[in-house]
Design a protein around this motif. Structure first.
Motif, mmCIF file in Angstrom:
data_model
loop_
_atom_site.group_PDB
_atom_site.id
_atom_site.type_symbol
_atom_site.label_atom_id
_atom_site.label_comp_id
_atom_site.label_asym_id
_atom_site.label_seq_id
_atom_site.Cartn_x
_atom_site.Cartn_y
_atom_site.Cartn_z
ATOM 1 N N ASP A 22 -72.275 39.490 -28.807
ATOM 2 C CA ASP A 22 -71.871 40.711 -29.380
ATOM 3 C C ASP A 22 -72.760 41.997 -28.569
ATOM 4 N N GLY B 66 -73.111 45.146 -26.268
ATOM 5 C CA GLY B 66 -72.455 46.115 -25.646
ATOM 6 C C GLY B 66 -72.766 46.516 -24.296
ATOM 7 N N HIS C 180 -71.455 44.975 -30.449
ATOM 8 C CA HIS C 180 -70.718 45.523 -29.554
ATOM 9 C C HIS C 180 -70.717 47.208 -29.409
ATOM 10 N N THR D 90 -71.473 50.044 -27.389
ATOM 11 C CA THR D 90 -71.553 50.708 -25.967
ATOM 12 C C THR D 90 -72.566 51.913 -26.093
ATOM 13 N N ALA E 26 -71.018 40.286 -24.170
ATOM 14 C CA ALA E 26 -69.631 40.333 -24.931
ATOM 15 C C ALA E 26 -68.612 40.368 -24.046
#
Length: 493
Positions: free
Chosen positions: A36, A38, A78, A80, A128
């Motif tokens: 997961d 990012g 996740h 960013t 991810a």
């Protein structure tokens, strides 16, 4: 203190992309929740934008180092990373961007015109984003790409329709002050004007800009006086006006000799032969000024010049001169090609373009791989992570670098370099290295997360890749090579 600067050297650095994150989702009763991590954020760009409120480059003279913001790294769950902020540098209208070798990169004319002089680096992908059906648990992420960093030169060339040229104290600034609303410094000594002055002239329905160039003297095109510093400001003008002093007290000078000298300097500077010229015999209001103008007018007209007798003090002849200039400027504007909207030009990649090249350097006895993809990939690779290095090997193999090296004559143990800069990657080539990365399983695969059917399919694919690579390599390099033991089961991996 300097208030006008028209040439500066500037070091600009775009922002670096943020690194991707390698993370595994963890929660109660889900020990293998999957990757997961990012991706990192994009680095900021450095842009030059024409601003009508800016008339000089003095800000960059005092602060020549400018950099945009870096992208933020990615995070787990996740998330960013944030993008780096763009850096917008306002520049005057007519700014030319050059590299250190003097090659023109961009010519910025027109309010609002912008140019990305340094592009920010792309953010690295998190694990991810790197996960796939065959690579379910990548234990690595890609690094962010560094942003562009370069040294540039900014030169300001005034955007004016008319340029007044002549000796120091010929009365150029005085003419601008009466033809327009500009208020330049005026004094009775040479080189009063130290910066180009701009003014807006209205002649009937015509409106145009006029500029005076600091006084030219013999040798100005070679660097004497101030001429070399400011001759560039006449390059964009549509018409040149020779302002000739009819009241000079210097021995050996007269309007004809002044004109000859100025024309010689303009010819030496170059690029101005196609500009129409007018002659303004100035200061006819002083004693003997009108007499000298009457004597020289016929000779100037014989040379093909349109001559005007003017006086900044009495305003005599200024109306005729302004309308004549308006006529020539209008003709020059009409002759310019019509600007069309920007068109998108598509340049398809050639069918046989592999995206990289392999060359042999005889001097250094090595093979060099050059190309945007492989050079970008090595910047994204964390060489302290074995999985990341294996992923790079897989990418190079799929790109065809293994086959290209063999066709170029590379043998096992030869030195191979990817990239042409100081941060290039150097390694000893082993023909089976890239294919072995595929045969031994893709980096990031976790066999605990795949079904038995997937395991069988994966084994068959590895065997096929092994056979194809061995056959293709043997076709162009029939040298003895180390035999690779076949993979019979997943336990052998």
């Amino acid at each position: 203190m300097t208030t006008f600067v028209d040439r500066v050297e500037l070091h600009v650095a775009a922002g670096n992309g943020g690194h991707g994150c390698a993370s595994v989702h963890r929660e109660k009763f889900k020990p293998l929740g999957g990757p997961d991590g990012g991706s990192g954020g994009r680095g900021g760009d450095v842009l030059l934008v024409v601003d009508p409120q800016v008339t000089t480059l003095i800000d960059y003279h005092h602060s020549p180092h400018r950099s945009a913001g870096n992208g933020k790294p990615g995070a787990g769950d996740h998330r960013t990373g944030g993008e780096g902020g763009d850096l917008i540098l306002p520049v005057p209208d007519g700014t030319v961007v050059l590299d250190k070798q003097g090659k023109v990169i961009a010519d910025l004319v027109g309010n609002g015109t912008s140019f990305v002089v340094a592009a920010g680096g792309r953010g690295g992908l998190g694990n991810a984003a790197l996960a796939s059906a065959r690579r379910k648990a990548p234990g690595f992420a890609l690094l962010g790409e560094p942003g562009d960093s370069l040294d540039i030169v900014l030169e300001l060339k005034s955007v004016a329709d008319v340029a007044l040229v002549g000796y120091p104290s010929a009365g150029k600034s005085s003419l601008i002050s009466v033809l327009s609303a500009a208020k330049p410094k005026i004094a009775d000594y040479p080189f009063t004007t130290l910066i180009p002055n701009l003014g807006v002239v209205t002649a009937g329905e015509s409106v145009y800009t006029i500029a005076d160039v600091p006084g030219l003297i013999p040798g100005a095109s070679q660097g004497k006086g101030l001429g070399l510093e400011f001759l560039r400001h006449v390059e964009r003008c549509s018409v040149l006006v020779h302002v000739l002093d009819c009241a000079t007290l210097e021995p050996g000078r007269d309007p004809l000799s002044d004109l000859e000298m100025i024309e010689a300097e303009l010819a030496e500077y170059g690029g101005l032969d196609d500009r129409p010229r007018l002659v303004a015999l100035n200061k006819i209001d002083v004693p003997d000024g009108q007499d000298l103008a009457d004597i020289t007018r016929a000779s100037l007209e014989e040379l093909g010049y349109e001559v005007f007798e003017v006086s900044a003090a009495s305003h005599k002849g200024l109306r005729e001169l302004s309308f004549a200039l308006a006529r020539i400027v209008a003709a020059a504007r009409a002759a310019k090609p019509v600007e069309v909207a920007a068109r998108v030009v598509l340049r398809p990649v050639a069918v046989d373009d592999a995206g990289f090249t392999v060359t042999y350097d005889e001097k250094e006895d090595l093979y060099r791989i050059l190309g945007s993809k492989p050079e970008r990939w090595i910047k994204q690779t964390d060489f302290s992570n074995d999985e990341a290095v294996g992923y790079l090997a897989d990418r190079l193999a799929r790109l065809g670098a293994e086959v290209a090296l063999g066709k170029a004559g590379a043998k096992e143990g030869d030195t191979v370099v990817i990239g042409s800069t100081e941060d290039a990657v150097v390694f000893d080539w082993e023909p089976s290295m890239a294919a072995g990365a595929e045969m031994l399983g893709r980096r990031g695969e976790d066999h605990r997360l795949e079904s038995p059917r997937d395991a069988v399919t994966r084994r068959r694919e590895r065997e096929q890749i092994r056979d194809d690579a061995a056959a293709e390599y043997a076709s162009f390099n029939p040298m003895p090579r180390r035999e690779i033991e076949p993979v019979d089961s997943d336990e052998d991996i």
